[in-house]
Scaffold this motif. Structure first.
Motif, PDB file in Angstrom:
ATOM      1  N   LYS A  19      39.732   6.124 -42.779  1.00 21.68           N
ATOM      2  CA  LYS A  19      38.406   5.522 -42.983  1.00 21.68           C
ATOM      3  C   LYS A  19      37.746   5.287 -41.636  1.00 21.68           C
ATOM      4  O   LYS A  19      38.383   4.891 -40.672  1.00 21.68           O
ATOM      5  CB  LYS A  19      38.576   4.178 -43.710  1.00 21.68           C
ATOM      6  CG  LYS A  19      37.311   3.398 -43.932  1.00 21.68           C
ATOM      7  CD  LYS A  19      36.559   3.908 -45.096  1.00 21.68           C
ATOM      8  CE  LYS A  19      35.372   2.981 -45.395  1.00 21.68           C
ATOM      9  NZ  LYS A  19      34.596   3.479 -46.484  1.00 21.68           N
TER      10      LYS A  19
ATOM     11  N   ASN B  98      40.161   7.292 -46.102  1.00 22.78           N
ATOM     12  CA  ASN B  98      38.810   7.785 -46.343  1.00 22.78           C
ATOM     13  C   ASN B  98      38.787   8.352 -47.766  1.00 22.78           C
ATOM     14  O   ASN B  98      38.948   9.555 -47.971  1.00 22.78           O
ATOM     15  CB  ASN B  98      38.454   8.856 -45.305  1.00 22.78           C
ATOM     16  CG  ASN B  98      37.078   9.429 -45.532  1.00 22.78           C
ATOM     17  OD1 ASN B  98      36.273   8.906 -46.295  1.00 22.78           O
ATOM     18  ND2 ASN B  98      36.813  10.542 -44.867  1.00 22.78           N
TER      19      ASN B  98
ATOM     20  N   CYS C 146      35.611   6.884 -34.369  1.00 20.83           N
ATOM     21  CA  CYS C 146      34.608   7.467 -35.247  1.00 20.83           C
ATOM     22  C   CYS C 146      34.732   8.985 -35.307  1.00 20.83           C
ATOM     23  O   CYS C 146      35.479   9.598 -34.553  1.00 20.83           O
ATOM     24  CB  CYS C 146      33.213   7.093 -34.777  1.00 20.83           C
ATOM     25  SG  CYS C 146      32.714   7.947 -33.274  1.00 20.83           S
TER      26      CYS C 146
ATOM     27  N   LYS D 243      25.340   5.288 -37.316  1.00 15.20           N
ATOM     28  CA  LYS D 243      24.666   3.998 -37.506  1.00 15.20           C
ATOM     29  C   LYS D 243      25.415   2.896 -36.764  1.00 15.20           C
ATOM     30  O   LYS D 243      24.805   2.050 -36.108  1.00 15.20           O
ATOM     31  CB  LYS D 243      24.615   3.641 -38.998  1.00 15.20           C
ATOM     32  CG  LYS D 243      23.560   4.353 -39.781  1.00 15.20           C
ATOM     33  CD  LYS D 243      23.588   3.861 -41.221  1.00 15.20           C
ATOM     34  CE  LYS D 243      22.946   4.871 -42.133  1.00 15.20           C
ATOM     35  NZ  LYS D 243      23.171   4.571 -43.547  1.00 15.20           N
ATOM     36  N   ALA D 244      26.737   2.912 -36.896  1.00 13.01           N
ATOM     37  CA  ALA D 244      27.555   1.887 -36.245  1.00 13.01           C
ATOM     38  C   ALA D 244      27.438   1.988 -34.723  1.00 13.01           C
ATOM     39  O   ALA D 244      27.316   0.968 -34.040  1.00 13.01           O
ATOM     40  CB  ALA D 244      29.012   2.024 -36.676  1.00 13.01           C
TER      41      ALA D 244
ATOM     42  N   GLY E  71      35.304   0.468 -41.591  1.00 11.50           N
ATOM     43  CA  GLY E  71      34.032   0.714 -42.263  1.00 11.50           C
ATOM     44  C   GLY E  71      32.953  -0.084 -41.553  1.00 11.50           C
ATOM     45  O   GLY E  71      33.243  -0.986 -40.763  1.00 11.50           O
ATOM     46  N   PHE E  72      31.696   0.262 -41.814  1.00 13.56           N
ATOM     47  CA  PHE E  72      30.607  -0.422 -41.120  1.00 13.56           C
ATOM     48  C   PHE E  72      29.753  -1.242 -42.067  1.00 13.56           C
ATOM     49  O   PHE E  72      29.121  -0.711 -42.977  1.00 13.56           O
ATOM     50  CB  PHE E  72      29.715   0.579 -40.376  1.00 13.56           C
ATOM     51  CG  PHE E  72      28.559  -0.071 -39.674  1.00 13.56           C
ATOM     52  CD1 PHE E  72      28.775  -0.961 -38.636  1.00 13.56           C
ATOM     53  CD2 PHE E  72      27.255   0.191 -40.058  1.00 13.56           C
ATOM     54  CE1 PHE E  72      27.708  -1.585 -37.983  1.00 13.56           C
ATOM     55  CE2 PHE E  72      26.187  -0.411 -39.419  1.00 13.56           C
ATOM     56  CZ  PHE E  72      26.414  -1.301 -38.371  1.00 13.56           C
ATOM     57  N   LYS E  73      29.770  -2.547 -41.829  1.00 12.69           N
ATOM     58  CA  LYS E  73      28.848  -3.474 -42.469  1.00 12.69           C
ATOM     59  C   LYS E  73      28.320  -4.330 -41.333  1.00 12.69           C
ATOM     60  O   LYS E  73      29.069  -5.097 -40.720  1.00 12.69           O
ATOM     61  CB  LYS E  73      29.558  -4.332 -43.513  1.00 12.69           C
ATOM     62  CG  LYS E  73      29.959  -3.543 -44.740  1.00 12.69           C
ATOM     63  CD  LYS E  73      30.515  -4.423 -45.836  1.00 12.69           C
ATOM     64  CE  LYS E  73      30.875  -3.553 -47.022  1.00 12.69           C
ATOM     65  NZ  LYS E  73      31.943  -4.113 -47.804  1.00 12.69           N
TER      66      LYS E  73
ATOM     67  N   CYS F 134      29.623  11.975 -38.615  1.00 11.44           N
ATOM     68  CA  CYS F 134      29.500  11.052 -39.753  1.00 11.44           C
ATOM     69  C   CYS F 134      28.265  10.169 -39.578  1.00 11.44           C
ATOM     70  O   CYS F 134      28.085   9.531 -38.539  1.00 11.44           O
ATOM     71  CB  CYS F 134      30.766  10.199 -39.828  1.00 11.44           C
ATOM     72  SG  CYS F 134      30.654   8.766 -40.905  1.00 11.44           S
ATOM     73  N   SER F 135      27.405  10.118 -40.594  1.00  9.81           N
ATOM     74  CA  SER F 135      26.166   9.336 -40.492  1.00  9.81           C
ATOM     75  C   SER F 135      26.456   7.840 -40.366  1.00  9.81           C
ATOM     76  O   SER F 135      25.744   7.131 -39.640  1.00  9.81           O
ATOM     77  CB  SER F 135      25.253   9.620 -41.677  1.00  9.81           C
ATOM     78  OG  SER F 135      25.882   9.257 -42.883  1.00  9.81           O
ATOM     79  N   THR F 136      27.463   7.338 -41.045  1.00 12.60           N
ATOM     80  CA  THR F 136      27.799   5.916 -40.945  1.00 12.60           C
ATOM     81  C   THR F 136      28.309   5.595 -39.549  1.00 12.60           C
ATOM     82  O   THR F 136      27.990   4.541 -38.989  1.00 12.60           O
ATOM     83  CB  THR F 136      28.844   5.518 -42.003  1.00 12.60           C
ATOM     84  OG1 THR F 136      28.345   5.874 -43.298  1.00 12.60           O
ATOM     85  CG2 THR F 136      29.139   4.025 -41.977  1.00 12.60           C
ATOM     86  N   CYS F 137      29.080   6.503 -38.970  1.00  5.26           N
ATOM     87  CA  CYS F 137      29.551   6.305 -37.593  1.00  5.26           C
ATOM     88  C   CYS F 137      28.373   6.271 -36.625  1.00  5.26           C
ATOM     89  O   CYS F 137      28.356   5.460 -35.692  1.00  5.26           O
ATOM     90  CB  CYS F 137      30.525   7.413 -37.192  1.00  5.26           C
ATOM     91  SG  CYS F 137      32.120   7.319 -38.044  1.00  5.26           S
TER      92      CYS F 137
END
Length: 119
Positions: free
Chosen positions: A92, A57, A5, A14-15, A105-107, A9-12
């Motif tokens: 990414k 990315n 990560c 969250k993950a 990626g994070f889902k 990064c905000s998505t990182c």
């Protein structure tokens, strides 16, 4: 398991919170400080089952600055892997790398399914 990560990064974030909430152990690796190598990326790509373009990315400044949207289709896989290995910010994120899977990626639903946890 490696959690790859970029800490800002905000998505990182969250993950990482998701992993922590589900008490999943991992080794944190800063994608900018410890850039993935071409060999690692080739291995992860082959294990992921995803097209190589998914490892870029595409929303990053570097991707746009290098005009990769137009250049990638004309590059070989080896050239793309070598390029990705030059700068972690091209890769990414986040990524979760385990023996049996590679998630790009994070889902949350995809991560839950791969890790066998309930959402």
């Amino acid at each position: 398991m490696i959690f790859l990560c970029y800490p800002k990064c905000s998505t990182c974030k969250k993950a990482q919170n998701w992993l922590d909430q589900h008490q999943i152990s991992y080794t944190l690796r800063d994608i900018k400080g410890e850039n993935p190598t071409a060999v690692e990326l080739k291995d992860w790509h082959s294990r992921s089952g995803l097209p190589l373009k998914r490892f870029f990315n595409t929303s990053g400044m570097q991707y746009r600055a290098l005009e990769l949207k137009d250049k990638l289709p004309n590059m070989s896989e080896e050239e793309q892997l070598a390029l990705l290995a030059t700068d972690g910010m091209l890769v990414k994120r986040p990524m979760l790398i385990a023996e049996s899977f590679v998630l790009v990626g994070f889902k949350a639903a995809d991560w839950a399914a791969a890790l066998g946890v309930e959402e």
